[in-house]
Design a protein around this motif. Structure first.
Motif, short mmCIF file in Angstrom:
data_model
loop_
_atom_site.label_atom_id
_atom_site.label_comp_id
_atom_site.label_asym_id
_atom_site.label_seq_id
_atom_site.Cartn_x
_atom_site.Cartn_y
_atom_site.Cartn_z
N ILE A 7 56.23 16.26 -13.11
CA ILE A 7 57.52 16.55 -13.72
C ILE A 7 57.60 18.03 -14.14
O ILE A 7 58.63 18.67 -13.97
CB ILE A 7 57.81 15.61 -14.92
CG1 ILE A 7 59.26 15.78 -15.38
CG2 ILE A 7 56.84 15.84 -16.04
CD1 ILE A 7 59.72 14.71 -16.34
N TYR A 8 56.50 18.56 -14.64
CA TYR A 8 56.46 19.99 -15.01
C TYR A 8 56.45 20.87 -13.76
O TYR A 8 57.08 21.92 -13.74
CB TYR A 8 55.22 20.28 -15.86
CG TYR A 8 55.13 19.43 -17.10
CD1 TYR A 8 56.10 19.48 -18.09
CD2 TYR A 8 54.07 18.55 -17.27
CE1 TYR A 8 56.01 18.69 -19.22
CE2 TYR A 8 53.98 17.76 -18.39
CZ TYR A 8 54.95 17.83 -19.37
OH TYR A 8 54.85 17.04 -20.49
N LEU A 9 55.72 20.43 -12.76
CA LEU A 9 55.66 21.18 -11.51
C LEU A 9 57.05 21.34 -10.91
O LEU A 9 57.44 22.44 -10.50
CB LEU A 9 54.73 20.50 -10.51
CG LEU A 9 54.68 21.10 -9.11
CD1 LEU A 9 54.14 22.52 -9.14
CD2 LEU A 9 53.86 20.21 -8.19
N HIS A 10 57.81 20.27 -10.86
CA HIS A 10 59.16 20.34 -10.28
C HIS A 10 60.07 21.28 -11.09
O HIS A 10 60.86 22.03 -10.51
CB HIS A 10 59.77 18.94 -10.16
CG HIS A 10 59.10 18.12 -9.10
ND1 HIS A 10 59.22 18.40 -7.76
CD2 HIS A 10 58.28 17.06 -9.19
CE1 HIS A 10 58.52 17.52 -7.06
NE2 HIS A 10 57.92 16.71 -7.91
N VAL A 58 52.84 28.78 -3.35
CA VAL A 58 51.72 27.99 -2.84
C VAL A 58 51.26 27.08 -3.97
O VAL A 58 50.99 27.54 -5.08
CB VAL A 58 50.54 28.90 -2.41
CG1 VAL A 58 49.37 28.05 -1.94
CG2 VAL A 58 50.98 29.88 -1.35
N VAL A 59 51.21 25.79 -3.70
CA VAL A 59 50.71 24.82 -4.67
C VAL A 59 49.35 24.34 -4.19
O VAL A 59 49.22 23.88 -3.06
CB VAL A 59 51.68 23.64 -4.85
CG1 VAL A 59 51.05 22.55 -5.71
CG2 VAL A 59 52.99 24.11 -5.47
N LEU A 60 48.35 24.49 -5.03
CA LEU A 60 47.01 24.00 -4.74
C LEU A 60 46.87 22.63 -5.38
O LEU A 60 47.06 22.48 -6.58
CB LEU A 60 45.95 24.94 -5.30
CG LEU A 60 45.92 26.31 -4.64
CD1 LEU A 60 46.72 27.30 -5.45
CD2 LEU A 60 44.51 26.77 -4.48
N PRO A 96 47.92 15.16 -1.18
CA PRO A 96 49.07 15.64 -0.40
C PRO A 96 50.37 15.50 -1.18
O PRO A 96 50.55 14.54 -1.94
CB PRO A 96 49.07 14.71 0.82
CG PRO A 96 47.71 14.12 0.88
CD PRO A 96 47.22 14.06 -0.53
N LYS A 97 51.25 16.46 -1.01
CA LYS A 97 52.55 16.45 -1.70
C LYS A 97 53.60 17.01 -0.77
O LYS A 97 53.32 17.90 0.03
CB LYS A 97 52.51 17.31 -2.97
CG LYS A 97 51.58 16.76 -4.02
CD LYS A 97 51.59 17.62 -5.26
CE LYS A 97 50.61 17.08 -6.28
NZ LYS A 97 51.18 16.11 -7.17
N THR A 98 54.82 16.52 -0.91
CA THR A 98 55.97 17.07 -0.21
C THR A 98 56.86 17.70 -1.27
O THR A 98 57.49 16.98 -2.06
CB THR A 98 56.72 15.97 0.57
OG1 THR A 98 55.80 15.36 1.48
CG2 THR A 98 57.88 16.57 1.32
N LEU A 99 56.91 19.02 -1.30
CA LEU A 99 57.62 19.73 -2.36
C LEU A 99 58.79 20.55 -1.84
O LEU A 99 59.39 21.32 -2.58
CB LEU A 99 56.64 20.63 -3.12
CG LEU A 99 55.48 19.89 -3.78
CD1 LEU A 99 54.44 20.86 -4.30
CD2 LEU A 99 55.99 18.99 -4.90
N GLY A 100 59.08 20.41 -0.57
CA GLY A 100 60.19 21.15 0.02
C GLY A 100 59.70 22.15 1.04
O GLY A 100 58.52 22.54 1.03
#
Length: 138
Positions: free
Chosen positions: A16-19, A35-37, A41-45
């Motif tokens: 929630i904070y990341l978004h 870049v997100v480390l 796996p994540k789909t962030l756009g």
């Protein structure tokens, strides 16, 4: 100005904070690459590069995965930002950093010192811990 942002995001409890942090960077007037480390796996756009990082034996070492990325891309950016997923950095923070940089002597660099204020107004310095020994000569 071209900016590279590296964000450490372990697991999903702080998503929630990341978004919120990603939204903030997306509104900035700079040319920002993110870049997100993460260890999952994540789909962030399409505008966010996710780099999967295996959890180290020492959990405190996870946030240091950004060093290699920043070093490899050093010649392509004007400004580098590293944060963890729960550290909101706004455009006003970056502008203050740039103003401070302009007035510092050539052998000094600006930096952020995170603080938090509790409900009673007491100020805490999050990154200054008794277990670390700061050596400004290094």
């Amino acid at each position: 100005m071209k900016v590279l942002v590296a964000i450490a995001n372990y697991g999903s409890s702080n998503d929630i904070y990341l978004h919120r942090l990603l939204e903030e960077y997306r509104t900035m007037p700079y040319d920002v690459d993110i870049v997100v480390l993460s260890n999952v796996p994540k789909t962030l756009g399409p505008d966010v590069e996710v780099v999967l990082t295996a959890p180290p034996k020492d959990p405190h070492a996870f946030p240091f995965g950004h060093k290699k990325i920043l070093a490899e891309r050093m010649s392509h950016y004007d400004l580098f930002i590293y944060s963890e997923d729960d550290t909101l950095i706004a455009e006003r923070n970056i502008e203050a950093f740039l103003r401070a940089t302009e007035v510092l002597p050539a052998d000094e660099i600006a930096g952020f010192l995170r603080t938090e204020t509790d409900a009673k107004g007491k100020l805490y310095f999050c990154d200054v811990s008794f277990c670390y020994h700061w050596d400004p000569a290094r």
